[in-house]
Write an enzyme that holds these catalytic residues in place. Structure first.
Site, PDB file in Angstrom:
ATOM      1  N   ALA A 117     -35.513 -10.331  18.762  1.00  0.00           N
ATOM      2  CA  ALA A 117     -35.466 -11.096  17.513  1.00  0.00           C
ATOM      3  C   ALA A 117     -36.841 -11.125  16.843  1.00  0.00           C
ATOM      4  CB  ALA A 117     -34.984 -12.516  17.804  1.00  0.00           C
ATOM      5  N   GLU A 155     -40.154  -0.854  23.107  1.00  0.00           N
ATOM      6  CA  GLU A 155     -38.952  -1.610  23.499  1.00  0.00           C
ATOM      7  C   GLU A 155     -38.118  -0.747  24.455  1.00  0.00           C
ATOM      8  OE1 GLU A 155     -37.207  -4.761  22.955  1.00  0.00           O
ATOM      9  OE2 GLU A 155     -36.049  -3.670  24.459  1.00  0.00           O
ATOM     10  N   GLN A 170     -28.360 -13.236  20.772  1.00  0.00           N
ATOM     11  CA  GLN A 170     -28.111 -14.173  21.879  1.00  0.00           C
ATOM     12  C   GLN A 170     -27.490 -15.508  21.433  1.00  0.00           C
ATOM     13  OE1 GLN A 170     -31.723 -14.374  24.452  1.00  0.00           O
ATOM     14  NE2 GLN A 170     -32.311 -12.442  23.513  1.00  0.00           N
ATOM     15  N   CYS A 222     -33.443 -22.042  23.766  1.00  0.00           N
ATOM     16  CA  CYS A 222     -32.333 -22.841  23.251  1.00  0.00           C
ATOM     17  C   CYS A 222     -31.976 -23.968  24.217  1.00  0.00           C
ATOM     18  CB  CYS A 222     -31.107 -22.000  22.955  1.00  0.00           C
ATOM     19  SG  CYS A 222     -29.989 -22.940  21.917  1.00  0.00           S
ATOM     20  N   THR A 254     -36.392 -20.742  20.007  1.00  0.00           N
ATOM     21  CA  THR A 254     -35.123 -20.369  19.374  1.00  0.00           C
ATOM     22  C   THR A 254     -35.332 -19.217  18.394  1.00  0.00           C
ATOM     23  OG1 THR A 254     -35.548 -21.994  17.626  1.00  0.00           O
ATOM     24  CG2 THR A 254     -34.155 -22.724  19.451  1.00  0.00           C
ATOM     25  N   CYS A 308     -31.524 -26.157  16.790  1.00  0.00           N
ATOM     26  CA  CYS A 308     -30.584 -26.019  17.881  1.00  0.00           C
ATOM     27  C   CYS A 308     -29.226 -26.557  17.421  1.00  0.00           C
ATOM     28  CB  CYS A 308     -31.116 -26.832  19.069  1.00  0.00           C
ATOM     29  SG  CYS A 308     -30.254 -26.451  20.569  1.00  0.00           S
TER      30      CYS A 308
HETATM   31  P1  FAD Z   1     -35.769 -11.692  22.718  1.00  0.00           P
HETATM   32  O1  FAD Z   1     -34.893 -11.749  21.517  1.00  0.00           O
HETATM   33  O2  FAD Z   1     -35.194 -12.014  24.042  1.00  0.00           O
HETATM   34  O3  FAD Z   1     -36.401 -10.233  22.728  1.00  0.00           O
HETATM   35  C1  FAD Z   1     -37.402  -9.821  23.633  1.00  0.00           C
HETATM   36  C2  FAD Z   1     -37.421  -8.291  23.626  1.00  0.00           C
HETATM   37  O4  FAD Z   1     -38.577  -7.837  24.339  1.00  0.00           O
HETATM   38  C3  FAD Z   1     -36.195  -7.699  24.321  1.00  0.00           C
HETATM   39  O5  FAD Z   1     -35.576  -6.745  23.478  1.00  0.00           O
HETATM   40  C4  FAD Z   1     -36.773  -7.071  25.578  1.00  0.00           C
HETATM   41  O6  FAD Z   1     -36.098  -5.912  25.980  1.00  0.00           O
HETATM   42  C5  FAD Z   1     -38.198  -6.745  25.137  1.00  0.00           C
HETATM   43  N1  FAD Z   1     -39.118  -6.623  26.275  1.00  0.00           N
HETATM   44  C6  FAD Z   1     -39.112  -7.319  27.437  1.00  0.00           C
HETATM   45  N2  FAD Z   1     -40.079  -6.858  28.250  1.00  0.00           N
HETATM   46  C7  FAD Z   1     -40.713  -5.856  27.591  1.00  0.00           C
HETATM   47  C8  FAD Z   1     -41.791  -4.990  27.926  1.00  0.00           C
HETATM   48  N3  FAD Z   1     -42.397  -5.051  29.124  1.00  0.00           N
HETATM   49  N4  FAD Z   1     -42.181  -4.073  27.016  1.00  0.00           N
HETATM   50  C9  FAD Z   1     -41.564  -4.006  25.804  1.00  0.00           C
HETATM   51  N5  FAD Z   1     -40.537  -4.794  25.436  1.00  0.00           N
HETATM   52  C10 FAD Z   1     -40.115  -5.711  26.329  1.00  0.00           C
HETATM   53  N6  FAD Z   1     -31.611 -19.493  19.176  1.00  0.00           N
HETATM   54  C11 FAD Z   1     -31.251 -20.117  18.015  1.00  0.00           C
HETATM   55  O7  FAD Z   1     -32.006 -20.102  17.061  1.00  0.00           O
HETATM   56  N7  FAD Z   1     -30.058 -20.754  17.896  1.00  0.00           N
HETATM   57  C12 FAD Z   1     -29.160 -20.772  18.903  1.00  0.00           C
HETATM   58  O8  FAD Z   1     -28.073 -21.344  18.752  1.00  0.00           O
HETATM   59  C13 FAD Z   1     -29.488 -20.109  20.131  1.00  0.00           C
HETATM   60  N8  FAD Z   1     -28.615 -20.102  21.162  1.00  0.00           N
HETATM   61  C14 FAD Z   1     -28.909 -19.402  22.291  1.00  0.00           C
HETATM   62  C15 FAD Z   1     -27.973 -19.355  23.299  1.00  0.00           C
HETATM   63  C16 FAD Z   1     -28.201 -18.608  24.451  1.00  0.00           C
HETATM   64  C17 FAD Z   1     -27.161 -18.575  25.526  1.00  0.00           C
HETATM   65  C18 FAD Z   1     -29.414 -17.875  24.573  1.00  0.00           C
HETATM   66  C19 FAD Z   1     -29.668 -17.032  25.781  1.00  0.00           C
HETATM   67  C20 FAD Z   1     -30.370 -17.943  23.570  1.00  0.00           C
HETATM   68  C21 FAD Z   1     -30.136 -18.704  22.425  1.00  0.00           C
HETATM   69  N9  FAD Z   1     -31.084 -18.805  21.391  1.00  0.00           N
HETATM   70  C22 FAD Z   1     -30.757 -19.472  20.227  1.00  0.00           C
HETATM   71  C23 FAD Z   1     -32.478 -18.348  21.610  1.00  0.00           C
HETATM   72  C24 FAD Z   1     -32.847 -17.023  20.953  1.00  0.00           C
HETATM   73  O9  FAD Z   1     -31.936 -16.022  21.308  1.00  0.00           O
HETATM   74  C25 FAD Z   1     -34.258 -16.640  21.375  1.00  0.00           C
HETATM   75  O10 FAD Z   1     -35.127 -17.721  21.152  1.00  0.00           O
HETATM   76  C26 FAD Z   1     -34.769 -15.428  20.605  1.00  0.00           C
HETATM   77  O11 FAD Z   1     -33.989 -14.304  20.898  1.00  0.00           O
HETATM   78  C27 FAD Z   1     -36.243 -15.164  20.932  1.00  0.00           C
HETATM   79  O12 FAD Z   1     -36.681 -13.962  20.397  1.00  0.00           O
HETATM   80  P2  FAD Z   1     -37.747 -13.046  21.179  1.00  0.00           P
HETATM   81  O13 FAD Z   1     -37.895 -11.815  20.355  1.00  0.00           O
HETATM   82  O14 FAD Z   1     -38.927 -13.839  21.560  1.00  0.00           O
HETATM   83  O15 FAD Z   1     -37.006 -12.668  22.545  1.00  0.00           O
END
Ligand code: FAD
Length: 425
Positions: free
Chosen positions: A13, A35, A43, A161, A307, A341
């Site tokens: 995200a 990635e 999610q 979340c 989130t 949330c």
């Molecule tokens: P992510 O979206 O998890 O992405 C991280 C990325 O980094 C992944 O693609 C992964 O493959 C990559 N990565 C990992 N390690 C490495 C590496 N070593 N090298 C390169 N890339 C790597 N949020 C809301 O706003 N509203 C909601 O209602 C909500 N409900 C949720 C319900 C559930 C069940 C879950 C699990 C989550 C929910 N969330 C919600 C939370 C939201 O999905 C996350 O906060 C959001 O996806 C965070 O974004 P991010 O990019 O930090 O992490």
């Protein structure tokens, strides 16, 4: 030697939204994303998969389709940082250079922290909406459970979340109530924390549902072991005086929210703070010690709700500040800690928690449309019909929905220590 103006670690995200925001502002910018996954997940949709509202396939797209065409994709995992050399290492030893680095690898779900859990998942009534593969099993279990005991667990903070463990519970109870079987099911919420939700303003509305569904609330109950075959869960229960004892509970259905931690990539790197998360200025999202590094999303140490809603507000801030940094200027765009949330208290109604740093309420809508402290039909429509579209078509592509980020025309006063970076070349 490979080197990019902007290198992003993580195409989830946060990583994709920053790339989108940068390209909206400067379409010819040289951007690369590291990635390893071939799929990109929405999610926030998994709660609705577990509640029988969405199909699992609605929450996933091919990473190649999400990745902007002009971005160079390293289809590999990053394995280390060399901030002094402005390099990121890949697993195969390759080194990628950058002028600006964005770190957004999300967080790690620590299934192995609970003995017996990993081998029980997906069978014996043990499930979790925190996995794409398992959310449909939650809905299967909800439909097949007609009596007995259902446990819903929440580990110590921080988790992504924070409402998701209880969202799963309310949607399950709603189904059981409609089927007329809720009276035969003992529902327990076992949370390691001492409150139902971290921001007190939303608790009264949630408590009404706890009462309506007849849920037993168990605070300071931390899941420490699962025996899938025996269908028992072991909890460390701490009382008000701080004394702990282990309590075993039998279950027919167990929904687990796993313990969560910073990825080792971060916690074992020079970018980490003492707790292992990326050490960031909470307003500018610039690294506290490396001026050419920014971070956002679940891996950051900023005290907001982890989130996608937070990411939606963080990404344009990071994009603005990167463009300033590339010109040698100090960051001026400010993130206010917004996170949201949507608590699915029943099928068709949501308590829409929206708040910033310090738990300050930050409603996006006028009170006549949504009062976040009350269950709302509009908020359900937002979650079911609008937010998935906004995620895929606006947020990831860098289109700002509602307002753009706040940009000061001076440097934030309390961050005089944050330096503009000096790129020698
Ligand atoms: P992510 O979206 O998890 O992405 C991280 C990325 O980094 C992944 O693609 C992964 O493959 C990559 N990565 C990992 N390690 C490495 C590496 N070593 N090298 C390169 N890339 C790597 N949020 C809301 O706003 N509203 C909601 O209602 C909500 N409900 C949720 C319900 C559930 C069940 C879950 C699990 C989550 C929910 N969330 C919600 C939370 C939201 O999905 C996350 O906060 C959001 O996806 C965070 O974004 P991010 O990019 O930090 O992490």
């Amino acid at each position: 030697r490979k080197r990019h103006d902007v290198l992003i670690v993580g195409g989830g995200a946060a990583g994709q939204s920053v790339a989108g925001s940068l390209l909206q502002r400067q379409p010819d910018l040289d951007i690369a994303i590291i990635e390893p996954r071939s799929e990109h997940y929405y999610q926030p949709g998994w709660t609705l998969v577990g509640g029988g509202v969405f199909e699992r396939r609605e929450t996933v797209r091919q990473m190649g389709k999400v990745m902007p065409d002009s971005v160079k994709w390293y289809h590999a995992a990053a394995s280390g940082f060399r901030p002094e050399q402005q390099q990121v290492l890949l697993e195969d030893g390759e080194q990628i250079g950058y002028r600006i680095l964005v770190v957004a690898p999300g967080l790690t779900l620590d299934w192995d922290a609970i003995p017996g859990l990993r081998e029980s998942l997906g069978r014996n009534g043990v499930t979790s909406n925190y996995l794409f593969d398992l959310a449909p099993y939650t809905w299967e279990l909800v439909q097949s459970t007609r009596k007995g005991r259902a446990l819903f667990t929440q580990p110590p903070m921080p988790i992504k979340c924070a409402g998701a463990p209880q969202k799963a519970m309310y949607l399950s109870c709603d189904h059981w109530m409609r089927q007329g079987v809720l009276k035969d099911i003992e529902v327990e919420f076992c949370t390691a924390g001492a409150a139902l939700f971290g921001v007190a303003d939303y608790v009264p509305a949630l408590m009404k549902y706890v009462e309506k569904y007849g849920i037993n609330l168990n605070y300071q109950n931390n899941l420490i072991q699962v025996d899938g075959q025996a269908k028992t869960a072991l909890f460390k229960v701490t009382d008000a005086e701080g004394n702990s004892q282990e309590v075993e509970k039998p279950f027919d259905m167990l929904h687990v929210c796993p313990p969560q931690r910073s990825p080792k990539l971060i916690s074992e790197s020079p970018l980490a703070d003492a707790a292992g998360w990326i050490e960031l200025n909470p307003e500018t999202l610039q690294h506290s010690r490396f001026g050419d590094i920014f971070g956002l999303g679940d891996a950051g140490n900023t005290p907001n709700a982890k989130t996608a809603a937070a990411v939606r507000k963080q990404a344009p801030v990071v994009a603005e500040n990167i463009l300033l940094a590339l010109k040698g200027e100090a960051p001026r765009a400010i993130y206010d800690g917004y996170g949201s949330c949507p608590l699915t208290v029943e099928r068709g109604k949501i308590v829409l928690a929206e708040f910033g740093y310090g738990g300050k309420l930050q409603p996006s809508f006028p009170l006549w449309l949504v009062d976040g402290k009350e269950p709302s039909r509009f908020a359900w429509l937002l979650k079911e019909k609008m937010l998935p579209w906004i995620y895929w078509n606006a947020m990831l592509k860098g289109h700002e929905w509602m307002a753009g980020p706040e940009i000061l025309n001076h440097r934030p006063a309390d961050h005089e220590a944050t330096q503009a970076c000096d790129f020698g070349d």
